[in-house]
Design an enzyme around this catalytic site. Structure first.
Site, PDB file in Angstrom:
ATOM      1  N   ASP A  38     -41.018  10.661 -18.442  1.00 31.28           N
ATOM      2  CA  ASP A  38     -42.415  10.584 -18.034  1.00 31.28           C
ATOM      3  C   ASP A  38     -42.588   9.265 -17.296  1.00 31.28           C
ATOM      4  O   ASP A  38     -41.767   8.357 -17.427  1.00 31.28           O
ATOM      5  CB  ASP A  38     -43.283  10.625 -19.298  1.00 31.28           C
ATOM      6  CG  ASP A  38     -44.733  10.297 -19.052  1.00 31.28           C
ATOM      7  OD1 ASP A  38     -45.245   9.380 -19.723  1.00 31.28           O
ATOM      8  OD2 ASP A  38     -45.325  10.902 -18.155  1.00 31.28           O
ATOM      9  N   ASP A  68     -46.191   7.426 -16.351  1.00 28.59           N
ATOM     10  CA  ASP A  68     -47.276   6.587 -16.846  1.00 28.59           C
ATOM     11  C   ASP A  68     -47.203   6.387 -18.355  1.00 28.59           C
ATOM     12  O   ASP A  68     -47.200   7.354 -19.104  1.00 28.59           O
ATOM     13  CB  ASP A  68     -48.639   7.197 -16.489  1.00 28.59           C
ATOM     14  CG  ASP A  68     -48.907   7.154 -15.002  1.00 28.59           C
ATOM     15  OD1 ASP A  68     -49.121   8.232 -14.411  1.00 28.59           O
ATOM     16  OD2 ASP A  68     -48.866   6.047 -14.438  1.00 28.59           O
ATOM     17  N   GLU A 120     -51.309   2.251 -17.105  1.00 29.61           N
ATOM     18  CA  GLU A 120     -52.679   2.774 -17.247  1.00 29.61           C
ATOM     19  C   GLU A 120     -53.743   1.676 -17.288  1.00 29.61           C
ATOM     20  O   GLU A 120     -54.655   1.651 -16.466  1.00 29.61           O
ATOM     21  CB  GLU A 120     -52.766   3.672 -18.492  1.00 29.61           C
ATOM     22  CG  GLU A 120     -51.921   4.941 -18.408  1.00 29.61           C
ATOM     23  CD  GLU A 120     -52.435   5.977 -17.410  1.00 29.61           C
ATOM     24  OE1 GLU A 120     -51.830   7.044 -17.291  1.00 29.61           O
ATOM     25  OE2 GLU A 120     -53.448   5.678 -16.702  1.00 29.61           O
ATOM     26  N   ARG A 132     -59.900  13.686 -14.753  1.00 28.52           N
ATOM     27  CA  ARG A 132     -60.500  12.636 -15.579  1.00 28.52           C
ATOM     28  C   ARG A 132     -61.836  12.186 -14.982  1.00 28.52           C
ATOM     29  O   ARG A 132     -62.840  12.041 -15.668  1.00 28.52           O
ATOM     30  CB  ARG A 132     -59.528  11.456 -15.669  1.00 28.52           C
ATOM     31  CG  ARG A 132     -59.771  10.483 -16.780  1.00 28.52           C
ATOM     32  CD  ARG A 132     -58.593   9.514 -16.919  1.00 28.52           C
ATOM     33  NE  ARG A 132     -57.368  10.236 -17.243  1.00 28.52           N
ATOM     34  CZ  ARG A 132     -56.169   9.920 -16.761  1.00 28.52           C
ATOM     35  NH1 ARG A 132     -56.024   8.908 -15.931  1.00 28.52           N
ATOM     36  NH2 ARG A 132     -55.101  10.626 -17.106  1.00 28.52           N
ATOM     37  N   LYS A 188     -58.790   6.257  -4.870  1.00 35.50           N
ATOM     38  CA  LYS A 188     -58.123   5.584  -5.997  1.00 35.50           C
ATOM     39  C   LYS A 188     -56.610   5.585  -5.798  1.00 35.50           C
ATOM     40  O   LYS A 188     -55.931   4.583  -6.042  1.00 35.50           O
ATOM     41  CB  LYS A 188     -58.486   6.282  -7.318  1.00 35.50           C
ATOM     42  CG  LYS A 188     -57.696   5.796  -8.519  1.00 35.50           C
ATOM     43  CD  LYS A 188     -56.575   6.785  -8.857  1.00 35.50           C
ATOM     44  CE  LYS A 188     -55.630   6.184  -9.856  1.00 35.50           C
ATOM     45  NZ  LYS A 188     -54.500   7.042 -10.199  1.00 35.50           N
TER      46      LYS A 188
HETATM   47  C1  XBP Z   1     -50.479  10.405 -16.805  1.00 33.62           C
HETATM   48  C2  XBP Z   1     -51.693  10.909 -16.137  1.00 33.62           C
HETATM   49  C3  XBP Z   1     -51.903  10.585 -14.697  1.00 33.62           C
HETATM   50  C4  XBP Z   1     -52.419   9.179 -14.493  1.00 33.62           C
HETATM   51  C5  XBP Z   1     -53.247   9.055 -13.244  1.00 33.62           C
HETATM   52  O1  XBP Z   1     -49.363  10.791 -16.150  1.00 33.62           O
HETATM   53  O2  XBP Z   1     -52.464  11.577 -16.763  1.00 33.62           O
HETATM   54  O3  XBP Z   1     -52.805  11.500 -14.229  1.00 33.62           O
HETATM   55  O4  XBP Z   1     -53.182   8.726 -15.572  1.00 33.62           O
HETATM   56  O5  XBP Z   1     -52.521   9.436 -12.127  1.00 33.62           O
HETATM   57  P1  XBP Z   1     -47.937  10.923 -16.900  1.00 33.62           P
HETATM   58  P2  XBP Z   1     -53.230  10.349 -11.010  1.00 33.62           P
HETATM   59  O6  XBP Z   1     -47.674  12.369 -17.056  1.00 33.62           O
HETATM   60  O7  XBP Z   1     -46.940  10.248 -15.996  1.00 33.62           O
HETATM   61  O8  XBP Z   1     -48.037  10.215 -18.224  1.00 33.62           O
HETATM   62  O9  XBP Z   1     -54.552   9.701 -10.719  1.00 33.62           O
HETATM   63  O10 XBP Z   1     -52.304  10.316  -9.841  1.00 33.62           O
HETATM   64  O11 XBP Z   1     -53.393  11.714 -11.609  1.00 33.62           O
HETATM   65 MG    MG Z   2     -47.403   9.307 -19.949  1.00 32.24          MG
END
Ligand code: XBP
Ligand code: MG
Length: 242
Positions: free
Chosen positions: A4, A6, A13, A51, A77
């Site tokens: 993964d 983020d 985040e 979100r 963003k």
């Molecule tokens: C986590 C998410 C992502 C980010 C925001 O991703 O929910 O949507 O918070 O990125 P991960 P975007 O699966 O890597 O943990 O604004 O590009 O959606």
């Molecule tokens: Mg994540």
């Protein structure tokens, strides 16, 4: 091995995405601002545009207006985050570069499964993990279902052509864990400030960091008895395959 992005490869985040969302609201002259606690709650909805849309709905913005505003805010963003990536604002979590170098040295095939947008994911991987070759990278732009929907992991397995039983995922959240488990994958969760209180009972191994030799992380749970001593390495991951 599937990673993964983020919260896992990068702690992106709180000081990355949240800052970019707030800058976008400011540039659009909107009164919304997400402090660290509010953002922690909003993170349970994966996907930045979803979100924003959910938050605007909570604040009584009509659907027609949201349908225009959420995509426009999210595009802006994403541009802001791309600049932050280029400026080096976001770095790898401690232990990530060591682990990826070890896995590459072992000839392990590496892949990424993220909900994030391709627009910032590709430049981030290049900027933060130069020289690491991810054979397959699937982002939120390529799937309809967002975590906890398993689709992103199913697509990664298809593109790798490997069976779920021979693959391990490293995630950071309950939503990511749920998606990986629904795809039949052994899953290690490496928590961060936003996910340490998530329900991670389904995880095969939970650590509060990747650890490094001499600087072990805390082993929170080790359901599969890997014997991990606080450093996530190739041997531990190997014990979770098959
Ligand atoms: C986590 C998410 C992502 C980010 C925001 O991703 O929910 O949507 O918070 O990125 P991960 P975007 O699966 O890597 O943990 O604004 O590009 O959606
Ligand atoms: Mg994540």
């Amino acid at each position: 091995m599937v990673f993964d992005v983020d919260g896992t490869l990068v702690d992106s985040e709180r000081d990355g995405h949240r800052v970019a969302f707030n800058q976008a609201f400011d540039d659009f002259e909107l009164p919304y601002r997400w402090d660290e606690d509010v953002y922690g709650r909003l993170l349970r909805v994966t996907g930045g545009q979803r979100r924003i849309d959910g938050y605007l709905a909570e604040h009584g913005v009509p659907e027609v207006e949201r349908a225009r505003l959420a995509p426009a805010l999210h595009r802006h963003k994403t541009d802001i985050l791309k600049r932050m990536v280029a400026d080096g604002v976001i770095g790898p979590r401690p232990g990530v570069a060591r682990l990826l170098a070890e896995l590459a040295g072992r000839g392990c095939r590496l892949a990424v499964a993220t909900t994030g947008s391709r627009g910032w994911v590709d430049p981030l991987l290049e900027r933060v993990l130069p020289g690491v070759s991810f054979e397959v990278v699937v982002t939120g732009d390529e799937v309809a279902g967002r975590k906890p929907d398993p689709e992103v992991f199913v697509v990664v397995l298809e593109r790798l052509g490997t069976p779920a039983g021979r693959t391990v995922v490293v995630e950071d959240s309950h939503e990511g864990l749920t998606a990986a488990k629904a795809a039949g994958l052994a899953t290690v969760v490496v928590t961060n400030g936003y996910t340490a209180d998530h329900d991670l009972t389904a995880a095969d191994l939970v650590l509060d960091g990747f650890g490094d030799p001499g600087h072990p992380a805390r082993v929170v749970t080790d359901r599969r008895g890997t014997g991990c001593a606080g450093v996530l390495d190739g041997d531990v991951l190997e014990r979770l395959t098959g």
